[in-house]
Design an enzyme around this catalytic site. Structure first.
Site, short mmCIF file in Angstrom:
data_model
loop_
_atom_site.label_atom_id
_atom_site.label_comp_id
_atom_site.label_asym_id
_atom_site.label_seq_id
_atom_site.Cartn_x
_atom_site.Cartn_y
_atom_site.Cartn_z
N HIS A 1 -1.48 -6.40 2.39
CA HIS A 1 -1.39 -5.61 1.17
C HIS A 1 -1.66 -4.13 1.48
O HIS A 1 -0.95 -3.24 0.98
CB HIS A 1 -2.41 -6.16 0.15
CG HIS A 1 -2.42 -5.45 -1.14
ND1 HIS A 1 -1.35 -5.48 -2.02
CD2 HIS A 1 -3.38 -4.70 -1.74
CE1 HIS A 1 -1.65 -4.77 -3.09
NE2 HIS A 1 -2.87 -4.29 -2.96
N ASP B 1 1.27 -2.54 3.13
CA ASP B 1 2.30 -2.32 2.12
C ASP B 1 2.03 -1.03 1.35
O ASP B 1 2.93 -0.22 1.10
CB ASP B 1 2.36 -3.52 1.18
CG ASP B 1 3.49 -3.40 0.18
OD1 ASP B 1 4.63 -3.07 0.59
OD2 ASP B 1 3.26 -3.66 -1.02
#
Length: 109
Positions: free
Chosen positions: A78, A81
């Site tokens: 995450h 990202d």
């Protein structure tokens, strides 16, 4: 690298990437209002946050290069990202600012 270190690095990546993204969005908004100097200042803020994020990312890369092995928590995925999104948005913000500056010059000259 311990699990706690991985989580700390992940959260630092999210923090600095989020700050970079926010500054890039603020730069776009400043350009909309034809505040081009402020837009460029916001891009500089975004760059500074991305430098901080990259320092944490580099710690991960260096650890792996030294042969450290670790399970990759989903929060790290995450975080990566977030970093890539912030980088892309900052690059796009630079282009938008440039286009708005060109439009401003064309309409005011």
């Amino acid at each position: 690298m311990t699990k706690d270190e991985l989580y700390n690095i992940s959260f630092q990546l999210i923090l600095h990437s989020g700050n970079a993204r926010s500054s890039a969005m603020e730069a776009i908004n400043e350009a909309k209002m034809e505040n081009f100097d402020e837009a460029k200042r916001k891009i500089t803020e975004s760059d500074e946050e991305l430098i901080l994020a990259h320092k944490f990312q580099t710690k991960l890369i260096q650890g792996e290069a030294r042969g450290e092995r670790f399970d990759i928590p989903i929060i790290l995925v995450h975080a990566q990202d977030h970093l890539m999104t912030a980088i892309t948005l900052k690059e796009l913000a630079n282009e938008i600012i440039e286009v708005r500056q060109d439009m401003h010059h064309l309409t005011n000259n």
